[in-house]
Each structure stands twice: as C-alpha cells, then as structure tokens.
Design an enzyme around this catalytic site. Structure first.
Site, PDB file in Angstrom:
ATOM      1  N   LYS A 141       2.440  25.488  -3.998  1.00  0.00           N
ATOM      2  CA  LYS A 141       1.235  24.899  -3.421  1.00  0.00           C
ATOM      3  C   LYS A 141       1.327  23.388  -3.576  1.00  0.00           C
ATOM      4  O   LYS A 141       0.910  22.818  -4.588  1.00  0.00           O
ATOM      5  CB  LYS A 141      -0.016  25.463  -4.092  1.00  0.00           C
ATOM      6  CG  LYS A 141      -0.219  26.946  -3.817  1.00  0.00           C
ATOM      7  CD  LYS A 141      -1.457  27.476  -4.514  1.00  0.00           C
ATOM      8  CE  LYS A 141      -1.636  28.966  -4.250  1.00  0.00           C
ATOM      9  NZ  LYS A 141      -2.821  29.517  -4.964  1.00  0.00           N
TER      10      LYS A 141
ATOM     11  N   ASP B  51      -1.336  38.650 -12.409  1.00  0.00           N
ATOM     12  CA  ASP B  51      -2.230  37.855 -11.580  1.00  0.00           C
ATOM     13  C   ASP B  51      -3.682  38.020 -11.975  1.00  0.00           C
ATOM     14  O   ASP B  51      -4.225  39.146 -11.987  1.00  0.00           O
ATOM     15  CB  ASP B  51      -2.039  38.257 -10.107  1.00  0.00           C
ATOM     16  CG  ASP B  51      -2.834  37.376  -9.163  1.00  0.00           C
ATOM     17  OD1 ASP B  51      -2.802  36.147  -9.326  1.00  0.00           O
ATOM     18  OD2 ASP B  51      -3.493  37.927  -8.257  1.00  0.00           O
TER      19      ASP B  51
ATOM     20  N   ARG C  82       0.814  -1.212   0.000  1.00  0.00           N
ATOM     21  CA  ARG C  82       0.000   0.000   0.000  1.00  0.00           C
ATOM     22  C   ARG C  82       0.851   1.268   0.000  1.00  0.00           C
ATOM     23  O   ARG C  82       0.542   2.246  -0.700  1.00  0.00           O
ATOM     24  CB  ARG C  82      -0.965  -0.016   1.196  1.00  0.00           C
ATOM     25  CG  ARG C  82      -1.870   1.217   1.319  1.00  0.00           C
ATOM     26  CD  ARG C  82      -2.513   1.641   0.028  1.00  0.00           C
ATOM     27  NE  ARG C  82      -3.182   0.556  -0.688  1.00  0.00           N
ATOM     28  CZ  ARG C  82      -3.465   0.599  -1.979  1.00  0.00           C
ATOM     29  NH1 ARG C  82      -3.118   1.634  -2.718  1.00  0.00           N
ATOM     30  NH2 ARG C  82      -4.072  -0.430  -2.554  1.00  0.00           N
TER      31      ARG C  82
ATOM     32  N   LYS D 157       4.377  39.982  -3.545  1.00  0.00           N
ATOM     33  CA  LYS D 157       2.957  39.799  -3.790  1.00  0.00           C
ATOM     34  C   LYS D 157       2.171  40.976  -3.229  1.00  0.00           C
ATOM     35  O   LYS D 157       2.736  41.893  -2.615  1.00  0.00           O
ATOM     36  CB  LYS D 157       2.501  38.470  -3.190  1.00  0.00           C
ATOM     37  CG  LYS D 157       3.210  37.270  -3.844  1.00  0.00           C
ATOM     38  CD  LYS D 157       2.786  35.958  -3.252  1.00  0.00           C
ATOM     39  CE  LYS D 157       1.371  35.578  -3.645  1.00  0.00           C
ATOM     40  NZ  LYS D 157       1.271  35.266  -5.098  1.00  0.00           N
TER      41      LYS D 157
ATOM     42  N   GLU E 183       4.322  40.742  -8.415  1.00  0.00           N
ATOM     43  CA  GLU E 183       2.957  40.419  -8.809  1.00  0.00           C
ATOM     44  C   GLU E 183       2.181  41.705  -9.040  1.00  0.00           C
ATOM     45  O   GLU E 183       2.161  42.601  -8.189  1.00  0.00           O
ATOM     46  CB  GLU E 183       2.283  39.606  -7.696  1.00  0.00           C
ATOM     47  CG  GLU E 183       0.818  39.279  -7.960  1.00  0.00           C
ATOM     48  CD  GLU E 183       0.163  38.606  -6.771  1.00  0.00           C
ATOM     49  OE1 GLU E 183       0.282  37.381  -6.671  1.00  0.00           O
ATOM     50  OE2 GLU E 183      -0.446  39.318  -5.949  1.00  0.00           O
TER      51      GLU E 183
END
Length: 284
Positions: free
Chosen positions: A137, A220, A102, A169, A199
């Site tokens: 992320k 963005d 597994r 940012k 950004e």
C-alpha cells in the site's frame, strides 16, 4: 552510505517531477525577479527529529538544474537527527536552484516522513523479537522509494511486487468456493519456487492451511488473545505475520503475542511529511 534501490530510476524520477512542477513555461517568478547571473548559498535543515531518507534524491534536483552547484551533504540516509540539524549546504545559480527547491523539499519531506514513521514502529516493538514490515500500500509509482525509506527507518520490506511471492487472500479462497485446502494446494503445485503465504482470519483455518502446505500464515485482524492462541497452535511450524488495524497504539500488544512479523500500511500510507526547510544564507 546507503544506496538507492536498483529498481528506482533517479534520472527518470527527477525528469518527471520537475516537468510536473515547472510545466512548459518554467519558473516564471524566478526568471522575472532574479538576475540571470545571481548566486546564492543556502542551508537545508530539519525543524523536527527525523530519520533521514532521500538525501541523494534531493541533491539530484539541484544538480539537474545547475550541474555546477556545490552541495555539501551533512547527513546520510538512515541517520537519526535532532530538530535544528543542518542536512546540506548548497551554493549555486539562484534561478536554477530556486526552481528546484520545491521538488527537492517535497520529495525529502515525504521520504523522511516514511522513515521517521518506520522508526517509530520499529522502536515500539523493540525487545519483543517481532519484525515490522511495510506493505504494497504505497503511492502508485513511488513504491521503490517508499519501501527504501521504510528500510532507512528500521522496518523490513514485505513484497515489492506481486511476483515476489504468493499471498493467498480471502478473495482468492472465495473464488475457489471457500476451499482453503484446494487453493493452497493449487498454489503449491505451480512449481514456481516461491513461498506460499496464506491469509487466515479464523483459528479453524490454520490447520487446513498448514496441512495443504502453507509456508507462512498471515493472521488477519485478530485481537491479541486470538493471536496468542494462534501462536500456541502453530508452535513454530511456520512464521506468523499479524496484520490489520495495526497502529502505534496497538502494535506493542500485538508484538508481545509472539508473532514473528507485523505488517502495517501506516508506515507508507499514514506517515505525515516532516518539516524541512531551505533557508538562504547569502544572495547576490
């Protein structure tokens, strides 16, 4: 043969994952149903077309619990294989290899899922000149592996860590009273030798950012018509990266605006695990 990233400790990873799955008592099912000396052979295969990533990691689980296991690797990371393709053949101690099954499959299914997703995104922009990037992320603790899988699928890596580059940012600018020029100039004055990316989410922020010394811009959540306007305004002075709300349905239109890079968290956070199984051929 692709090599796992240097920042990834395979031994530590295998130890942690097996500890999570085996607990303190180990695989009580295998221990109480299979004779200690029993052996088996098995074939691991994919039930769908995939880009391969993590085959070496999967092998490590089996070898950790049975160092004498014979494993025949049939594919390599970076390969794209059809449904029904055999990935590896394994022969060894039944109890040990069933206990590792597994953990090996979970890891391989997730990593191949990321690689397969990355391949889909890279394929979607083919011919436009744009490069697809992943992001930071990622599942905490699995960034090195996730970004490795992304590369195996054909995407490129954005920052691995926060010390890889300066990315200013909106919140950094907000803390400085909304002054984008001062924020960029402070970053440039740090004598860090790193690229400063800024950004922006409005066209009127572009010239102030460039005038302050930005080395790269992240556009963005701009729709394609605004992205085209930004590309024309910058006119190649710095690389442009589009980000925000990018998925497989929208990425082609974004790429055709002329941006250099497109980043999306969908590669690492939106990739479904692929269907890989381990089927037993011989038991005794």
């Amino acid at each position: 043969m692709s090599q796992l990233p240097r920042e990834f400790d395979l031994d530590d990873y295998v130890t942690a994952v097996l500890h999570e799955d085996l607990g303190r008592g180990g695989d009580v099912t295998s221990a109480n149903t299979i004779a200690e000396g029993a052996r088996f052979s098995a074939v691991m295969d994919t039930r769908q077309e995939i880009a391969v990533a993590g085959i070496e990691v999967a092998e490590a689980f089996f070898h950790r619990l049975d160092h004498t296991a014979k494993i025949e690797r049939l594919v390599e990371d970076g390969d794209v294989v059809a449904a029904g393709t055999d990935l590896m053949r394994i022969t060894g101690k039944a109890q040990a290899l069933l206990s590792a099954e597994r953990s090996a499959l979970n890891t391989l299914q997730v990593l191949c899922g990321i690689a397969t997703q990355a391949r889909a995104f890279a394929k979607a922009v083919k011919g436009t000149g744009a490069t697809v990037l992943d992001t930071r992320k990622t599942i905490p603790g699995l960034r090195a592996l996730s970004k490795y899988a992304s590369r195996m699928g054909g995407a490129a890596n954005h920052r691995m860590r926060m010390d890889d580059g300066l990315l200013i940012k909106d919140n950094h600018i907000a803390v400085n009273g909304g002054d984008i020029v001062m924020t960029v100039m402070r970053a440039k004055a740090g004598n860090h030798g790193l690229e400063v990316q800024v950004e922006v989410d409005r066209i009127d922020q572009i010239e102030p950012a460039l005038g302050a010394g930005a080395d790269r811009l992240l556009l963005d959540n701009m729709p394609p018509d605004v992205l085209r306007e930004a590309v024309a305004l910058v006119a190649g002075r710095v690389p442009l990266e589009a980000s925000g709300g990018i998925d497989l349905e929208t990425i082609r239109a974004v790429a055709e605006t002329g941006v250099d890079y497109i980043s999306t968290s969908k590669i690492t956070m939106g990739a479904p695990a692929v269907d890989i199984g381990l089927d037993y051929a011989i038991c005794s």
